[in-house]
Scaffold this motif. Sequence first.
Motif, PDB file in Angstrom:
ATOM      1  N   PRO A  20       0.803  -1.395   0.032  1.00 49.59           N
ATOM      2  CA  PRO A  20       0.154   0.061   0.204  1.00 49.59           C
ATOM      3  C   PRO A  20       0.786   1.275  -0.046  1.00 49.59           C
ATOM      4  O   PRO A  20       2.022   1.293   0.507  1.00 49.59           O
ATOM      5  CB  PRO A  20      -0.749  -0.133   1.222  1.00 49.59           C
ATOM      6  N   SER A  21       0.195   2.360  -0.251  1.00 53.76           N
ATOM      7  CA  SER A  21       1.025   3.551  -0.749  1.00 53.76           C
ATOM      8  C   SER A  21       1.396   4.298   0.550  1.00 53.76           C
ATOM      9  O   SER A  21       2.335   5.039   0.777  1.00 53.76           O
ATOM     10  CB  SER A  21      -0.147   4.440  -1.349  1.00 53.76           C
ATOM     11  N   ASP A  22       0.866   3.823   1.879  1.00 61.31           N
ATOM     12  CA  ASP A  22       1.312   4.425   2.973  1.00 61.31           C
ATOM     13  C   ASP A  22       2.303   3.646   3.792  1.00 61.31           C
ATOM     14  O   ASP A  22       2.749   3.909   4.733  1.00 61.31           O
ATOM     15  CB  ASP A  22       0.100   4.451   4.096  1.00 61.31           C
ATOM     16  N   CYS A  23       2.837   2.563   2.886  1.00 63.13           N
ATOM     17  CA  CYS A  23       4.060   1.927   3.466  1.00 63.13           C
ATOM     18  C   CYS A  23       5.298   2.890   3.231  1.00 63.13           C
ATOM     19  O   CYS A  23       5.423   3.670   2.516  1.00 63.13           O
ATOM     20  CB  CYS A  23       4.196   0.674   2.493  1.00 63.13           C
ATOM     21  N   ASP A  24       6.360   2.397   4.229  1.00 68.57           N
ATOM     22  CA  ASP A  24       7.523   3.367   4.254  1.00 68.57           C
ATOM     23  C   ASP A  24       8.337   3.010   3.206  1.00 68.57           C
ATOM     24  O   ASP A  24       9.588   3.653   3.267  1.00 68.57           O
ATOM     25  CB  ASP A  24       7.976   3.499   5.591  1.00 68.57           C
ATOM     26  N   LEU A  25       8.238   2.062   2.426  1.00 67.19           N
ATOM     27  CA  LEU A  25       9.499   1.694   1.475  1.00 67.19           C
ATOM     28  C   LEU A  25       9.884   2.544   0.487  1.00 67.19           C
ATOM     29  O   LEU A  25      11.034   2.925   0.164  1.00 67.19           O
ATOM     30  CB  LEU A  25       9.022   0.303   0.690  1.00 67.19           C
ATOM     31  N   TRP A  26       8.805   3.022  -0.180  1.00 65.39           N
ATOM     32  CA  TRP A  26       9.312   4.216  -1.143  1.00 65.39           C
ATOM     33  C   TRP A  26       9.790   5.314  -0.646  1.00 65.39           C
ATOM     34  O   TRP A  26      10.880   5.716  -1.499  1.00 65.39           O
ATOM     35  CB  TRP A  26       8.027   4.530  -2.128  1.00 65.39           C
ATOM     36  N   PRO A  27       9.379   5.839   0.422  1.00 68.02           N
ATOM     37  CA  PRO A  27      10.121   7.067   0.960  1.00 68.02           C
ATOM     38  C   PRO A  27      11.756   6.517   1.343  1.00 68.02           C
ATOM     39  O   PRO A  27      12.627   7.690   1.046  1.00 68.02           O
ATOM     40  CB  PRO A  27       9.268   7.281   2.304  1.00 68.02           C
ATOM     41  N   LYS A  28      11.953   5.384   1.879  1.00 70.62           N
ATOM     42  CA  LYS A  28      13.278   4.967   2.282  1.00 70.62           C
ATOM     43  C   LYS A  28      13.986   4.970   0.751  1.00 70.62           C
ATOM     44  O   LYS A  28      15.303   5.483   0.842  1.00 70.62           O
ATOM     45  CB  LYS A  28      13.131   3.576   2.694  1.00 70.62           C
ATOM     46  N   ILE A  29      13.435   4.345  -0.331  1.00 67.06           N
ATOM     47  CA  ILE A  29      14.295   4.401  -1.553  1.00 67.06           C
ATOM     48  C   ILE A  29      14.539   6.045  -2.076  1.00 67.06           C
ATOM     49  O   ILE A  29      15.718   6.064  -2.336  1.00 67.06           O
ATOM     50  CB  ILE A  29      13.389   3.466  -2.581  1.00 67.06           C
ATOM     51  N   ASP A  30      13.319   6.671  -1.827  1.00 64.44           N
ATOM     52  CA  ASP A  30      13.508   7.987  -2.413  1.00 64.44           C
ATOM     53  C   ASP A  30      14.511   8.684  -1.687  1.00 64.44           C
ATOM     54  O   ASP A  30      15.530   9.305  -2.636  1.00 64.44           O
ATOM     55  CB  ASP A  30      11.990   8.533  -2.268  1.00 64.44           C
ATOM     56  N   GLN A  31      14.568   8.568  -0.442  1.00 67.34           N
ATOM     57  CA  GLN A  31      15.740   9.232   0.254  1.00 67.34           C
ATOM     58  C   GLN A  31      17.040   8.727   0.005  1.00 67.34           C
ATOM     59  O   GLN A  31      18.138   9.494   0.130  1.00 67.34           O
ATOM     60  CB  GLN A  31      15.692   9.047   1.751  1.00 67.34           C
ATOM     61  N   ARG A  32      17.068   7.232  -0.251  1.00 62.96           N
ATOM     62  CA  ARG A  32      18.513   6.681  -0.880  1.00 62.96           C
ATOM     63  C   ARG A  32      18.883   7.358  -2.148  1.00 62.96           C
ATOM     64  O   ARG A  32      20.213   7.506  -2.397  1.00 62.96           O
ATOM     65  CB  ARG A  32      18.488   5.297  -0.980  1.00 62.96           C
ATOM     66  N   ILE A  33      18.026   7.553  -3.241  1.00 65.62           N
ATOM     67  CA  ILE A  33      18.466   8.180  -4.390  1.00 65.62           C
ATOM     68  C   ILE A  33      18.885   9.702  -4.175  1.00 65.62           C
ATOM     69  O   ILE A  33      19.749   9.918  -4.861  1.00 65.62           O
ATOM     70  CB  ILE A  33      17.028   8.231  -5.101  1.00 65.62           C
ATOM     71  N   THR A  34      18.167  10.374  -3.350  1.00 64.41           N
ATOM     72  CA  THR A  34      18.730  11.927  -2.981  1.00 64.41           C
ATOM     73  C   THR A  34      20.131  11.597  -2.359  1.00 64.41           C
ATOM     74  O   THR A  34      20.883  12.505  -2.926  1.00 64.41           O
ATOM     75  CB  THR A  34      17.807  12.731  -1.997  1.00 64.41           C
ATOM     76  N   LEU A  35      20.507  10.661  -1.391  1.00 67.98           N
ATOM     77  CA  LEU A  35      21.864  10.616  -0.845  1.00 67.98           C
ATOM     78  C   LEU A  35      22.674  10.234  -1.850  1.00 67.98           C
ATOM     79  O   LEU A  35      23.851  10.639  -1.944  1.00 67.98           O
ATOM     80  CB  LEU A  35      21.500   9.644   0.239  1.00 67.98           C
ATOM     81  N   PHE A  36      22.541   9.361  -2.886  1.00 69.30           N
ATOM     82  CA  PHE A  36      23.284   8.865  -3.863  1.00 69.30           C
ATOM     83  C   PHE A  36      23.745  10.170  -4.772  1.00 69.30           C
ATOM     84  O   PHE A  36      24.890  10.371  -4.912  1.00 69.30           O
ATOM     85  CB  PHE A  36      22.680   7.827  -4.880  1.00 69.30           C
ATOM     86  N   LEU A  37      22.890  11.111  -5.028  1.00 69.54           N
ATOM     87  CA  LEU A  37      23.145  12.085  -5.802  1.00 69.54           C
ATOM     88  C   LEU A  37      23.832  13.127  -5.186  1.00 69.54           C
ATOM     89  O   LEU A  37      24.789  13.859  -5.663  1.00 69.54           O
ATOM     90  CB  LEU A  37      21.994  12.836  -6.281  1.00 69.54           C
ATOM     91  N   ALA A  38      23.725  13.252  -4.018  1.00 67.13           N
ATOM     92  CA  ALA A  38      24.484  13.966  -3.053  1.00 67.13           C
ATOM     93  C   ALA A  38      25.819  13.728  -2.886  1.00 67.13           C
ATOM     94  O   ALA A  38      26.792  14.658  -3.125  1.00 67.13           O
ATOM     95  CB  ALA A  38      23.904  14.199  -1.636  1.00 67.13           C
ATOM     96  N   HIS A  39      25.951  12.476  -2.623  1.00 66.30           N
ATOM     97  CA  HIS A  39      27.482  11.924  -2.595  1.00 66.30           C
ATOM     98  C   HIS A  39      28.353  12.080  -3.996  1.00 66.30           C
ATOM     99  O   HIS A  39      29.398  12.312  -4.097  1.00 66.30           O
ATOM    100  CB  HIS A  39      27.552  10.509  -2.385  1.00 66.30           C
ATOM    101  N   LEU A  40      27.463  11.736  -5.170  1.00 71.53           N
ATOM    102  CA  LEU A  40      28.018  11.774  -6.499  1.00 71.53           C
ATOM    103  C   LEU A  40      28.486  13.123  -7.185  1.00 71.53           C
ATOM    104  O   LEU A  40      29.327  13.239  -7.681  1.00 71.53           O
ATOM    105  CB  LEU A  40      27.121  11.406  -7.402  1.00 71.53           C
ATOM    106  N   PHE A  41      27.548  14.100  -6.686  1.00 68.36           N
ATOM    107  CA  PHE A  41      27.909  15.500  -7.233  1.00 68.36           C
ATOM    108  C   PHE A  41      28.266  16.445  -6.061  1.00 68.36           C
ATOM    109  O   PHE A  41      28.605  17.529  -6.510  1.00 68.36           O
ATOM    110  CB  PHE A  41      26.802  15.939  -7.822  1.00 68.36           C
TER     111      PHE A  41
END
Length: 235
Positions: A20-41
């Motif tokens: 379901p949409s209220d699960c915290d899985l997607w926000p966790k992935i979303d945050q990891r993507i942001t962190l990846f870009l922060a480290h990369l650039f």
Amino acid sequence: MHSLSQIDTWVFDLDNTLYPSDCDLWPKIDQRITLFLAHLFGLDGMSSRALQKYYYERYGTTLRGLMEEHEIGAEEFLDFTHDIDRSSLLPNLALATAITALPGRKLILTNGSREHAFRTAEALGIEAMFEDIFDIAAADFVPKPQAATYERFFERHMVDPARSVMFEDLARNLIVPHERGMTTVLVVPKPGQMDHRDAFEITSEVVPPHIDYITSDLALFLMGLILDTPGEADT
């Protein structure tokens, strides 16, 4: 409105569809993507977030944007962004029972990685119900909603669109399937349920013509089909 009596192949998106949409899985992935870009650039959080959403809206996935504009390899990105805690996911007996009872083949079609899809389905207790997972690597890293992704999927798994149904949480990802003859089901949050998707991903109150069915309860929808009762199977 399409009939589902002719369906012999059941195709499911993964994120925000099988859970379901209220699960915290997607926000966790979303945050990891942001962190990846922060480290990369070497960006701060806000700049990284803005760049992430730019890539996502323009290319369909942040990964595709990185590959197109910076020739970034996929493996490191996928390994990092999908390295999340899935302990919040509990086995979904109702969904497992419903999927098991469906006549025909069951497949997952996701813009995520195969490993992420398998581990998530495993946490839900439904991994054994699926014949295979068609992930972003199988799509040659071209994400939904691009037509080439669906064509590769149809060809690889010998899927007849006219005898198939696709379940998705993003309406734009159902446009091509509908054009190819698939029955389409949009999975939406229940009233009052938290929705972690971006604003541009959320369907308006007007049902688009390429959506055949809408449900806010996937397990109930599927059981309604099996038991031949309307309920959530109606738009």
